[in-house]
Motif scaffolding. Structure first.
Motif, PDB file in Angstrom:
ATOM      1  N   ASP B  42       0.854  -1.181   0.000  1.00 18.50           N
ATOM      2  CA  ASP B  42       0.000   0.000   0.000  1.00 18.50           C
ATOM      3  C   ASP B  42       0.898   1.242   0.000  1.00 18.50           C
ATOM      4  N   ALA B  43       1.282   1.663  -1.197  1.00 20.42           N
ATOM      5  CA  ALA B  43       2.265   2.752  -1.321  1.00 20.42           C
ATOM      6  C   ALA B  43       1.739   4.051  -0.704  1.00 20.42           C
ATOM      7  N   ALA B  44       0.408   4.213  -0.604  1.00 23.04           N
ATOM      8  CA  ALA B  44      -0.163   5.461  -0.083  1.00 23.04           C
ATOM      9  C   ALA B  44      -0.169   5.499   1.447  1.00 23.04           C
ATOM     10  N   PHE B  45       0.068   4.344   2.077  1.00 22.38           N
ATOM     11  CA  PHE B  45      -0.062   4.254   3.539  1.00 22.38           C
ATOM     12  C   PHE B  45       0.678   5.364   4.276  1.00 22.38           C
ATOM     13  N   VAL B  46       1.965   5.529   3.962  1.00 27.39           N
ATOM     14  CA  VAL B  46       2.760   6.497   4.751  1.00 27.39           C
ATOM     15  C   VAL B  46       2.292   7.934   4.596  1.00 27.39           C
ATOM     16  N   THR B  47       1.654   8.247   3.483  1.00 26.46           N
ATOM     17  CA  THR B  47       1.183   9.627   3.330  1.00 26.46           C
ATOM     18  C   THR B  47      -0.191   9.808   3.973  1.00 26.46           C
ATOM     19  N   GLU B  48      -0.952   8.720   4.062  1.00 29.30           N
ATOM     20  CA  GLU B  48      -2.321   8.832   4.595  1.00 29.30           C
ATOM     21  C   GLU B  48      -2.426   8.599   6.101  1.00 29.30           C
ATOM     22  N   VAL B  49      -1.449   7.896   6.669  1.00 24.72           N
ATOM     23  CA  VAL B  49      -1.573   7.512   8.076  1.00 24.72           C
ATOM     24  C   VAL B  49      -1.429   8.722   9.004  1.00 24.72           C
ATOM     25  N   ALA B  50      -2.274   8.742  10.042  1.00 24.79           N
ATOM     26  CA  ALA B  50      -2.186   9.805  11.050  1.00 24.79           C
ATOM     27  C   ALA B  50      -2.057   9.150  12.418  1.00 24.79           C
ATOM     28  N   GLN B  51      -1.528   9.928  13.378  1.00 22.53           N
ATOM     29  CA  GLN B  51      -1.334   9.419  14.731  1.00 22.53           C
ATOM     30  C   GLN B  51      -2.634   8.813  15.271  1.00 22.53           C
ATOM     31  N   GLY B  52      -2.567   7.590  15.774  1.00 22.72           N
ATOM     32  CA  GLY B  52      -3.736   6.947  16.365  1.00 22.72           C
ATOM     33  C   GLY B  52      -4.439   5.971  15.446  1.00 22.72           C
ATOM     34  N   ASP B  53      -4.132   6.009  14.153  1.00 21.36           N
ATOM     35  CA  ASP B  53      -4.804   5.113  13.218  1.00 21.36           C
ATOM     36  C   ASP B  53      -4.555   3.639  13.551  1.00 21.36           C
ATOM     37  N   VAL B  54      -5.388   2.801  12.955  1.00 21.21           N
ATOM     38  CA  VAL B  54      -5.387   1.379  13.316  1.00 21.21           C
ATOM     39  C   VAL B  54      -5.220   0.544  12.055  1.00 21.21           C
ATOM     40  N   ILE B  55      -4.373  -0.478  12.120  1.00 19.55           N
ATOM     41  CA  ILE B  55      -4.286  -1.439  11.013  1.00 19.55           C
ATOM     42  C   ILE B  55      -5.186  -2.622  11.343  1.00 19.55           C
ATOM     43  N   VAL B  56      -5.989  -3.021  10.373  1.00 15.88           N
ATOM     44  CA  VAL B  56      -6.903  -4.144  10.553  1.00 15.88           C
ATOM     45  C   VAL B  56      -6.576  -5.165   9.459  1.00 15.88           C
ATOM     46  N   ALA B  57      -6.427  -6.432   9.833  1.00 14.50           N
ATOM     47  CA  ALA B  57      -6.040  -7.425   8.832  1.00 14.50           C
ATOM     48  C   ALA B  57      -6.641  -8.779   9.146  1.00 14.50           C
ATOM     49  N   GLY B  58      -6.449  -9.700   8.215  1.00  9.45           N
ATOM     50  CA  GLY B  58      -7.023 -11.044   8.339  1.00  9.45           C
ATOM     51  C   GLY B  58      -6.154 -11.977   9.159  1.00  9.45           C
ATOM     52  N   LYS B  59      -5.956 -13.177   8.625  1.00  8.90           N
ATOM     53  CA  LYS B  59      -5.217 -14.193   9.377  1.00  8.90           C
ATOM     54  C   LYS B  59      -3.714 -14.050   9.225  1.00  8.90           C
ATOM     55  N   ASN B  60      -2.988 -14.477  10.261  1.00  3.40           N
ATOM     56  CA  ASN B  60      -1.532 -14.669  10.197  1.00  3.40           C
ATOM     57  C   ASN B  60      -0.783 -13.363   9.904  1.00  3.40           C
ATOM     58  N   PHE B  61      -1.237 -12.265  10.497  1.00  2.00           N
ATOM     59  CA  PHE B  61      -0.572 -10.978  10.258  1.00  2.00           C
ATOM     60  C   PHE B  61       0.861 -11.023  10.791  1.00  2.00           C
ATOM     61  N   GLY B  62       1.797 -10.535   9.982  1.00  2.00           N
ATOM     62  CA  GLY B  62       3.194 -10.461  10.420  1.00  2.00           C
ATOM     63  C   GLY B  62       3.978 -11.734  10.220  1.00  2.00           C
ATOM     64  N   CYS B  63       3.510 -12.611   9.327  1.00  2.00           N
ATOM     65  CA  CYS B  63       4.241 -13.855   9.106  1.00  2.00           C
ATOM     66  C   CYS B  63       5.560 -13.548   8.404  1.00  2.00           C
ATOM     67  N   GLY B  64       6.484 -14.489   8.495  1.00  2.00           N
ATOM     68  CA  GLY B  64       7.772 -14.315   7.835  1.00  2.00           C
ATOM     69  C   GLY B  64       8.884 -14.075   8.822  1.00  2.00           C
ATOM     70  N   SER B  65       9.662 -13.043   8.567  1.00  2.00           N
ATOM     71  CA  SER B  65      10.930 -12.886   9.275  1.00  2.00           C
ATOM     72  C   SER B  65      10.743 -12.424  10.709  1.00  2.00           C
ATOM     73  N   SER B  66      11.847 -12.490  11.460  1.00  2.00           N
ATOM     74  CA  SER B  66      11.776 -12.129  12.883  1.00  2.00           C
ATOM     75  C   SER B  66      12.052 -10.648  13.095  1.00  2.00           C
ATOM     76  N   ARG B  67      12.172  -9.901  11.990  1.00  2.00           N
ATOM     77  CA  ARG B  67      12.589  -8.508  12.123  1.00  2.00           C
ATOM     78  C   ARG B  67      11.659  -7.696  13.021  1.00  2.00           C
ATOM     79  N   GLU B  68      12.246  -7.185  14.101  1.00  2.00           N
ATOM     80  CA  GLU B  68      11.492  -6.332  15.011  1.00  2.00           C
ATOM     81  C   GLU B  68      11.219  -4.991  14.343  1.00  2.00           C
ATOM     82  N   HIS B  69      11.959  -4.759  13.253  1.00  2.00           N
ATOM     83  CA  HIS B  69      11.760  -3.547  12.462  1.00  2.00           C
ATOM     84  C   HIS B  69      10.299  -3.453  11.993  1.00  2.00           C
ATOM     85  N   ALA B  70       9.609  -4.579  11.882  1.00  2.00           N
ATOM     86  CA  ALA B  70       8.230  -4.562  11.372  1.00  2.00           C
ATOM     87  C   ALA B  70       7.258  -3.918  12.365  1.00  2.00           C
ATOM     88  N   PRO B  71       7.123  -4.447  13.597  1.00  2.00           N
ATOM     89  CA  PRO B  71       6.245  -3.750  14.541  1.00  2.00           C
ATOM     90  C   PRO B  71       6.740  -2.332  14.848  1.00  2.00           C
TER      91      PRO B  71
END
Ligand code: SF4
Lengths: 419, 166
Positions: B42-71
């Protein structure tokens, strides 16, 4: 109540007779691992804890492998930070470029992992060491920092799924096909939060390298760990590589499994996972006509001697297709040297492939083989997520070294059977 | 603690490579990471996001690498919490450890639409969709995890442990 192999290892490391699935425990750690991506994030946390020394300087392992040899200034700074930490802490097991390897190929080879160990690593493929009958799992940087400071951490005791293997694989079929096949069946969250425990007569027919490949990809089914029973092959491997004390654990007869899967290895075909998830698997006979721009052979999944020998067997006396890049990167310096001595390096170069120093490089789209928009790769690595190896509109197909090498020759996804 | 913001909605198996692509991991500066958050999905995410916003997703969010950089990228981008049907194991652990609140709630994850105004009460464990006029109850955290959160994340908890040893 009976315990699984994983539960028994965890119980022992928590100083307990018995643990049950779902319980939160504190366990002692035999090894804490980090790399050049995750360790720089862990170091400030280590300081924030107030720690000045690691809990045991022989039990903290740091391997700069992701962006090494340093890709750019940022990565050079990261590597410098962790090198300085290694010097300051007098860490025995810090492996500089020149003696390093991709962490999960390196640690078993260096004899740092033995059966019965409890290991955390700030890298998701830390689950690889389950091949040796150890409990090992990936964690984040803050967990790494706390592990380095205290030598213990918390775990939620996992449930397990059992994979009973029987029979023997057909020619060309390897552990990679078996694990891709399993992930195709259960899905990328099929074993979420659980252990994948392999068992059955079929295990004896898997080489150690097959087992490393399979345990490596347990995380691709969402598992906390993947683990193999310890047999003669394991013990021979351990004797050849390590002088550490080890302990062999076996699952109880009456261990409870959330699910049991019976898998006849002789029925598993050469398997390819289509973009953009490792669960999108198909037998290679059903892939159709898929043109390929790049082939990558190596990584912590398939960068060991079995893999390089298989690759050489396919490439010998042949040429890589015109306009296709074939990049081969071994797991460690020792494997690199063996490949040179056995004449495999010569076969690769004569076929027109690149034979690289060990690095994670192309596997995570870091460096040394990035894909452009619209390009397609067949790769023996473990993830084919969107953008994993380069441009978000590039594609990665996961396969075994045999299929990848065959595809490098024909320029499209191919089976080695039809060359 | 109450968070308020609009929803960004994604599907199943959102992996750590799209949350923060590995090509940016040669830098560990949180602000730099946040500036590429969700870029490949979602290339627009960083321009649209405001303080307090919420990410909502389906199953298995955050799968893959152990990078703490993600959260971390998600948190520093201003996101107050992530609601998903389920989370991948390492992401779950990392989020708790760095203090990014995450809630598992299948119903909410399936019904919330992009742009809906949400109010999330972490203490009560409720998610209110103000746009649709609906409220959902979620599981509170297990006590041990609450202790980590109360100790201001895993580092705070470990600090106490280390002081106890001395
Ligand atoms: S080779 Fe790939 S999967 Fe393995 S540790 Fe390196 S980046 Fe991770």
């Amino acid at each position: 109540m009976g315990m699984t192999m994983t539960q028994k290892i965890l119980a022992d490391h928590a100083g307990r007779e018995q643990v049950t699935a779902g319980e939160l425990i504190e366990a002692q750690l035999d090894l804490v691992l980090g790399n050049d991506v995750t360790t720089p994030v862990a170091l400030p946390e280590f300081k924030r804890i107030g720690a000045t020394e690691v809990f045991d300087k022989e039990k903290v392992v740091i391997v700069p492998d992701h962006f090494t040899p340093n890709k750019d200034i940022h990565s050079a700074e990261h590597c410098k930070q962790i090198r300085e930490f290694a010097v300051e802490q007098d860490l025995e097991n810090y492996f500089e470029v020149g003696e390093m390897g991709i962490e999960h190929a390196l640690l078993p080879e260096k004899g740092l992992v033995v059966p019965g160990d409890v290991i955390i690593g700030a890298d998701s493929h830390t689950c690889t060491y389950g091949a040796l009958g150890a409990f090992s799992t990936g964690i984040g940087s803050t967990d790494m920092a706390v592990g380095m400071a205290l030598g213990k951490t918390w775990f939620k005791v996992p449930e397990a799924q059992q994979f009973k293997l029987t029979g023997k694989m057909k020619p060309w079929v390897t552990g990679k096909d078996v694990i891709l096949h399993i992930i195709g069946k259960i899905g990328v969250d099929g074993a979420r939060y659980q252990s994948m425990e392999f068992s059955g007569d079929g295990v004896a027919n898997l080489t150690m390298d097959d087992r490393f490949t399979m345990a490596n990809m347990a995380i691709e089914a969402g598992a906390k760990n993947g683990i193999f029973p310890v047999d003669d092959k394991t013990l021979t491997y351990v004797k050849d590589h390590s002088t550490k004390n080890y302990k062999v654990y076996e699952a109880d007869e009456d261990a409870v499994y959330e699910k049991v899967h019976e898998i006849d290895l002789s029925t598993i075909p050469l398997t390819v996972a289509f973009p953009h998830l490792p669960e999108n698997t198909r037998p290679v006979s059903e892939v159709g006509d898929i043109k390929v721009d790049q082939v990558v052979i190596g990584s912590c999944t398939n960068g060991r001697m079995d893999d390089l020998r298989m690759t050489a067997k396919v490439l010998k006396g042949k040429k890589v297709a015109k306009h296709l890049r074939c990049i081969i990167f071994p797991g460690t310096q020792k494997i690199y040297l063996e490949a040179v001595r056995e004449g495999l390096a010569e076969i690769f170069v004569e076929a027109g492939a690149v034979f690289s120093t060990p690095t994670c490089g192309p596997c995570l789209g870091g460096h040394m083989g990035i894909l452009a928009k619209g390009e397609r790769a067949v790769s023996t690595t473990n993830r084919n997520f969107v953008g994993r190896m380069g441009h978000p509109e590039s594609e990665v197909y996961l396969a075994s070294p045999a299929v990848a090498a065959a595809s490098a020759i024909t320029g499209k996804i191919s089976s080695p059977e039809h060359l | 603690m109450i968070a308020q913001g609009k929803a960004f909605v994604y599907g199943n198996n959102v992996d750590t490579d799209v949350i923060i692509p590995a090509r940016y991991l040669n830098n560990s500066d949180p602000a730099a990471l946040a500036s590429h958050c969700m870029e490949d999905i979602d290339a627009a995410f960083v321009t649209e996001v405001a303080q307090g916003d919420v990410i909502v997703a389906g199953k298995n969010f955050g799968c893959g690498s152990s990078r703490e950089h993600a959260p971390l990228a998600i948190k520093v981008a201003g996101v107050s919490c992530v609601i998903a049907e389920t989370f991948a194991r390492i992401f779950y652990r990392n989020a708790i450890n760095i203090g990014l609140p995450i809630l598992e709630c299948g119903e909410a994850a399936r019904e919330i639409k992009k742009g809906d105004q949400l109010e999330v009460d972490f203490t009560a464990g409720t998610i209110t969709n103000k746009t649709q006029g609906k409220t959902y109850e979620t599981q509170p955290f297990p006590t041990f995890i609450q202790a980590i959160i109360e100790a201001d994340g895993l580092v705070g908890w470990a600090k106490k442990e280390l002081e106890g040893k001395a």
